[in-house]
Design an enzyme around this catalytic site. Structure first.
Site, short mmCIF file in Angstrom:
data_model
loop_
_atom_site.label_atom_id
_atom_site.label_comp_id
_atom_site.label_asym_id
_atom_site.label_seq_id
_atom_site.Cartn_x
_atom_site.Cartn_y
_atom_site.Cartn_z
N GLU A 302 0.82 -1.22 0.00
CA GLU A 302 0.00 0.00 0.00
C GLU A 302 0.86 1.27 0.00
O GLU A 302 0.77 2.12 0.88
CB GLU A 302 -0.99 -0.04 1.16
CG GLU A 302 -2.00 -1.16 0.98
CD GLU A 302 -3.08 -1.21 2.03
OE1 GLU A 302 -2.98 -0.50 3.04
OE2 GLU A 302 -4.04 -1.98 1.85
N GLU A 405 -4.54 -9.14 -0.86
CA GLU A 405 -5.06 -8.88 0.49
C GLU A 405 -6.53 -8.53 0.46
O GLU A 405 -6.98 -7.76 -0.40
CB GLU A 405 -4.27 -7.75 1.16
CG GLU A 405 -4.69 -7.52 2.61
CD GLU A 405 -3.90 -6.42 3.30
OE1 GLU A 405 -2.65 -6.43 3.17
OE2 GLU A 405 -4.51 -5.55 3.95
#
Length: 558
Positions: A302, A405
């Site tokens: 991220e 994820e």
């Protein structure tokens, strides 16, 4: 007592019926009042799903899990034959809404037109039994697999159980009588689901500004030795084709401009670009010393999401910066090392970031050579932005798309809801959407959490497919576990997605041809009513199904 939620009246009767159905298929059910059941695993009992056995060519197998309590309920039946000379008429009066021409790559549009002309597919009314049409000759992407993450939190919870239960939990994920995970994501250092913030270049005194540009003090953390490495080694024993993906969250504090673990405007200092690339090599070396090798590695977790005021440990990049870092440092470091064959995945952020970030990163031709795939998270996925996956695939067709994820229960929601079927449906809908838009695999987040959705040192509590009750020495398989299992158990690596007609928003379909020649069809019914469908494969014949309300069904035949 099996049921802790003792509502009175008709609900009690319904729950008891569900209990009987679940027990018949080796699930020990418990209802916590969140819409469905969990399957309890304790020292005396844990449900298992035997590996699928090939059936004769005239037969098919159906596995069903649903909100009412079925968990991998197995039935078998015989195909109904469709007379060859009646196929044209049969297909002209049956069928679901067809995919559009733009869903096909240019090379297959001619074949698509011939199929559409032959079948003349029309939309049926809601009162009729819709057809799901299967064409084994129209193929799309090959499948890599399914799995979850070896986080510190998962390790802490699994290790809180006795040895017998630890083994049952690991088998539930990785063995032939479990859901056969073949992918594992391994955090490089600490994450938000660690008991503390850490990297592999911290001092005992946490001297934030001690710089070690040559990484001479690099060493794995106690969490690696206690939780990650032992469980990975156990998983590899259970699943010898397990592929591991390494993913880094944060650089050491002294490498970052904000001098913190978290991602609040946490850019990497320019002079640390080379040491940070070498940090990944050090990690691969350290795990290789424990006979653990990696299939892939990402450019960081991220990396754009960290722009916000978030407590999650991270390194923040702009697309321009990471483009240069990959080209000048990370790509050369990997390719000039003994890990030159490892797959490099970039992005590892949410779907909306793909367009701009990849256009920028791949504007450098050298990066097209370094990068093998694109890692994606599910947190901002919506039905209306699935086109981004198609655009990405068509722009960069040689770069595979992998979801790395997903989790339910993020704040402000309640982290853990034991038995919440809607969370299983949310997982399933996302997997259907992704697989139908060129994604090659899908990975869950923490493989096990506690009853509060942790531990997380920043209190970022969420839900998990398996919840551990250490005090009671038992664990609970959530509906999400079975939702993933309807894919991971039955769609082996190197299966190829094949054409399946799409019916409506309440019934979703995806189909695959397995390496052994078998066909796998997964169907999701999100409606409150039974949905009747007929699967029609011109090669095999017809299958009639009644899909129970709020159910996931997997059909297999050879």
């Amino acid at each position: 007592m099996l049921f802790e939620n003792k509502n009175m009246g008709p609900i009690v009767i319904l729950v008891l019926i569900n209990m009987s159905a679940a027990l018949a298929y080796n699930c020990l059910p418990r209802d916590y009042g969140h819409g469905s059941i969990v399957c309890v695993c304790n020292t005396q009992h844990c449900d298992a799903i035997p590996r699928v056995q090939k059936v004769e060519a005239t037969s098919y197998i159906v596995y069903t899990s649903d909100k009412a309590g079925q968990r991998f309920n197995i039935t078998t039946n015989k195909f109904q034959r469709v007379k060859r000379d009646n196929k044209r008429g049969y297909f002209s009066k049956q069928g679901c809404k067809q995919q559009t021409l733009k869903d096909y790559p240019m090379s297959r549009r001619k074949h698509y037109r011939s199929v559409k002309k032959l079948w003349n597919i029309t939309q049926k009314t809601e009162t009729e039994t819709k057809e799901i049409l299967i064409n084994q000759d129209v193929t799309y992407q090959s499948i890599l697999g399914f799995g979850g993450a070896f986080t510190d939190a998962a390790g802490i919870n699994i290790k809180s159980l006795n040895k017998d239960l630890q083994n049952k939990l690991m088998r539930s994920y990785f063995s032939d009588d479990g859901i056969e995970y073949n992918l594992g994501r391994v955090p490089i250092g600490g994450t938000d689901f660690s008991p503390r913030g850490y990297t592999y270049l911290d001092t005992d005194e946490d001297e934030d500004y001690t710089e070690d540009l040559l990484l001479t003090t690099f060493q794995l953390a106690k969490e690696d030795y206690s939780y990650k490495i032992p469980l990975i080694q156990e998983a590899l024993k259970l699943r010898n084709n397990l592929l591991l993906l390494g993913s880094g969250w944060t650089a050491p504090k002294w490498m970052k401009e904000n001098r913190k673990y978290n991602g609040n405007f946490a850019y990497l200092r320019k002079e640390m670009y080379e040491p940070w690339a070498n940090y990944f090599i050090k990690f691969l070396d350290a795990y290789r010393n424990h006979n653990i090798t990696f299939w892939g590695i990402t450019t960081g977790n991220e990396i754009y999401f960290a722009m916000g005021l978030f407590k999650i440990p991270a390194v923040l990049w702009t697309p321009e910066e990471i483009k240069d870092w990959i080209r000048l440092y990370f790509g050369p470091a990997i390719k000039n090392s003994s890990y030159s064959n490892i797959k490099i995945l970039t992005n590892e952020d949410n779907r909306p970031t793909l367009t701009h970030s990849l256009d920028t990163v791949f504007s450098e031709k050298q990066n097209l050579e370094y990068i093998d795939g694109v890692a994606i998270h599910w947190y901002f996925d919506h039905d209306f932005n699935a086109y981004i996956l198609d655009e990405t695939h068509h722009k960069f067709p040689d770069k595979f798309l992998l979801y790395t994820e997903a989790c339910n229960g993020m704040a402000p929601l309640k982290p853990v809801l034991l038995g919440a079927w809607e969370r299983a449906e949310k997982y399933a809908k996302n997997i259907f959407e992704d697989l139908n838009h060129w994604v090659v695999g899908w990975m869950d987040w923490n493989m096990a959490l506690d009853l509060g959705g942790g531990p997380s040192y920043i209190e970022n509590f969420v839900d998990s497919s398996i919840i551990v009750n250490a005090t009671g020495q038992e664990f609970y398989k959530q509906p999400m576990y079975y939702a993933i299992g309807h894919f991971s158990k039955f769609i082996p690596r190197d299966s190829v997605r094949i054409y399946s007609s799409q019916c409506n928003s309440e019934v979703e379909v995806v189909a695959f041809k397995k390496p052994d020649g078998g066909v796998v069809i997964v169907i999701l019914n999100t409606s409150d009513s039974i949905q009747r469908r007929s699967i029609v494969d011109a090669v095999k014949g017809q299958i009639s199904l009644e899909l129970s309300s709020h159910s996931i069904t997997t059909v297999l035949y050879w």
